[in-house]
Design a protein around this motif. Sequence first.
Motif, PDB file in Angstrom:
ATOM      1  N   CYS A  98     -28.744  14.094   5.629  1.00 58.64           N
ATOM      2  CA  CYS A  98     -28.133  15.023   4.781  1.00 58.64           C
ATOM      3  C   CYS A  98     -28.298  16.283   5.547  1.00 58.64           C
ATOM      4  CB  CYS A  98     -28.867  15.107   3.497  1.00 58.64           C
ATOM      5  SG  CYS A  98     -29.375  13.553   2.839  1.00 58.64           S
ATOM      6  N   ARG A 154     -17.531   9.639   2.292  1.00 55.82           N
ATOM      7  CA  ARG A 154     -18.458  10.593   2.890  1.00 55.82           C
ATOM      8  C   ARG A 154     -18.638  11.814   1.987  1.00 55.82           C
ATOM      9  NH1 ARG A 154     -19.701  11.307   8.433  1.00 55.82           N
ATOM     10  NH2 ARG A 154     -18.142   9.692   8.836  1.00 55.82           N
ATOM     11  N   TYR A 184     -26.126  18.545   1.507  1.00 53.97           N
ATOM     12  CA  TYR A 184     -25.185  18.143   0.477  1.00 53.97           C
ATOM     13  C   TYR A 184     -24.938  19.320  -0.468  1.00 53.97           C
ATOM     14  CZ  TYR A 184     -22.900  15.299  -3.091  1.00 53.97           C
ATOM     15  OH  TYR A 184     -22.021  14.795  -4.002  1.00 53.97           O
ATOM     16  N   THR A 221     -27.910   6.366   1.144  1.00 52.04           N
ATOM     17  CA  THR A 221     -28.159   6.920   2.468  1.00 52.04           C
ATOM     18  C   THR A 221     -29.089   6.002   3.254  1.00 52.04           C
ATOM     19  OG1 THR A 221     -30.124   8.211   1.845  1.00 52.04           O
ATOM     20  CG2 THR A 221     -27.997   9.281   1.560  1.00 52.04           C
ATOM     21  N   ASP A 239     -31.191   5.978   7.285  1.00 50.87           N
ATOM     22  CA  ASP A 239     -31.359   6.643   8.569  1.00 50.87           C
ATOM     23  C   ASP A 239     -31.384   5.614   9.698  1.00 50.87           C
ATOM     24  OD1 ASP A 239     -33.904   5.515   8.646  1.00 50.87           O
ATOM     25  OD2 ASP A 239     -34.915   7.354   8.019  1.00 50.87           O
ATOM     26  N   ARG A 256     -24.409  10.873   4.297  1.00 48.63           N
ATOM     27  CA  ARG A 256     -24.650  10.629   2.870  1.00 48.63           C
ATOM     28  C   ARG A 256     -23.338  10.122   2.285  1.00 48.63           C
ATOM     29  NH1 ARG A 256     -27.819  13.568  -1.764  1.00 48.63           N
ATOM     30  NH2 ARG A 256     -26.536  13.127  -3.576  1.00 48.63           N
ATOM     31  N   TRP A 257     -23.375   8.944   1.701  1.00 50.79           N
ATOM     32  CA  TRP A 257     -22.179   8.322   1.125  1.00 50.79           C
ATOM     33  C   TRP A 257     -22.226   8.391  -0.393  1.00 50.79           C
ATOM     34  CZ3 TRP A 257     -18.458   7.017   4.475  1.00 50.79           C
ATOM     35  CH2 TRP A 257     -18.821   6.731   5.803  1.00 50.79           C
ATOM     36  N   HIS A 315     -25.158   7.516  -5.056  1.00 47.69           N
ATOM     37  CA  HIS A 315     -24.993   7.690  -3.617  1.00 47.69           C
ATOM     38  C   HIS A 315     -25.983   6.810  -2.873  1.00 47.69           C
ATOM     39  CE1 HIS A 315     -28.289  10.541  -4.495  1.00 47.69           C
ATOM     40  NE2 HIS A 315     -28.707  10.264  -3.266  1.00 47.69           N
ATOM     41  N   GLY A 332     -31.392   6.480  -2.248  1.00 47.12           N
ATOM     42  CA  GLY A 332     -30.200   6.952  -2.941  1.00 47.12           C
ATOM     43  C   GLY A 332     -30.377   6.933  -4.435  1.00 47.12           C
ATOM     44  N   ALA A 379     -27.559   7.793   6.016  1.00 45.01           N
ATOM     45  CA  ALA A 379     -28.490   8.726   5.587  1.00 45.01           C
ATOM     46  C   ALA A 379     -28.345  10.049   6.166  1.00 45.01           C
ATOM     47  CB  ALA A 379     -29.790   8.267   6.005  1.00 45.01           C
ATOM     48  N   THR A 433     -24.821   5.054   9.435  1.00 44.07           N
ATOM     49  CA  THR A 433     -26.012   5.888   9.373  1.00 44.07           C
ATOM     50  C   THR A 433     -25.667   7.342   9.680  1.00 44.07           C
ATOM     51  OG1 THR A 433     -26.579   5.514  11.704  1.00 44.07           O
ATOM     52  CG2 THR A 433     -27.471   3.972  10.092  1.00 44.07           C
TER      53      THR A 433
END
Length: 262
Positions: free
Chosen positions: A26, A153, A243, A71, A73, A49-50, A69, A80, A24, A46
Motif C-alpha cells: 500500500c 486495483r 490507499y 493484499t 507481499d 492493494r486489490w 480487499h 485484508g 499487497a 503482489t
Amino acid sequence: MYTQRYRNRLLGAAAVAVLVPFAAACGGERADGGGSGSARAEPPVTGVRWSVDSVTDGGSTLRAPSDAHLTVDGGGKAEGSYGCNRFRGEAAFEGDRVRFSGAESTAMACAEPLMEFESRLAAVLEGGSLGTDVRGDRLILTGDDGTSVRLSRAEDAPLHGTKWTVALPDADGRAHLTFDRGEGTVSGSTGCNNVSAEATVRDGHITLGRPATTRMMCEDSLMAVEKTVLGLFDGRVGYRIEYRNLTLTSDNGVDVPAFAAR
C-alpha cells in the motif's frame, strides 16, 4: 485481536476462515517520493492493494461490500478484509496459480448480507489452488470448479483535492485538512478553529506556512487536538499516503494520521 475462526454461517460450511489473498503493498505516494516496488521479480498480483468487486460461487454472483480487499507481499504474507472481518495468513505461488492457507481473522458480527458475502468469499479462496489472470487494473482468481473472485486495483487517494479527516483521539471527525495544488495552500479545521496556510509540496515533504486561524475557545479535548494539528504548521512535514490513509509527520517526529472519507 485476531482469533482462528471457523465458518458456520448461512451456507452451513464448517471450514476454517482462510481468507488469504494477495496483492499487497500500500503506498504509491509517500514521504520519500518513491513507490513500494521491489527490486526482484514478483508475481503480478503482489505489490498492489486489490479491492474485491464480486465473488461467483454456485452459479450466483455477489457484489462485494466497499471495504472488502486483499493484499499480499512478495514474502507470501497476506492480509485484508472480507468487508466485515479482517484477516491475515499465507499465500504461496505455483507458477501462475496461488494457494491461500493458514488464515486468522477477527470475529465481529455484521449484518446478514455482509456475513453471506464473507462466507462465500472465504469458501472460494479456501477451495484450493486458484488461477490468476491480470488484465490491466483487473485481477480474476479462478478455481477449477468455475468459482471466481474479481478484483480491481485500489489507487491511493491524491494528496491534493482530498478532504483529509484527522484521526486523532477526541477529534471526533471535526478536524480536517484539504490541500489545493493550484493555490499552493492548505485549509480546513483544527477541530475547534478554521485554519489556512501556504503549503508547498516538494521532494516528498510539505512546507507549511504560518497558520491563520479563527479565535474560538472549545472544550479541553478539542483544544488538545488543535494544539497537535497546529504543531504541523510553520515548518516542514513528511507525508505518506497508503490507499485512503495519510500520515503527516512533523520535524520532531509527531505523527498526525488522517483518512479520506468515501
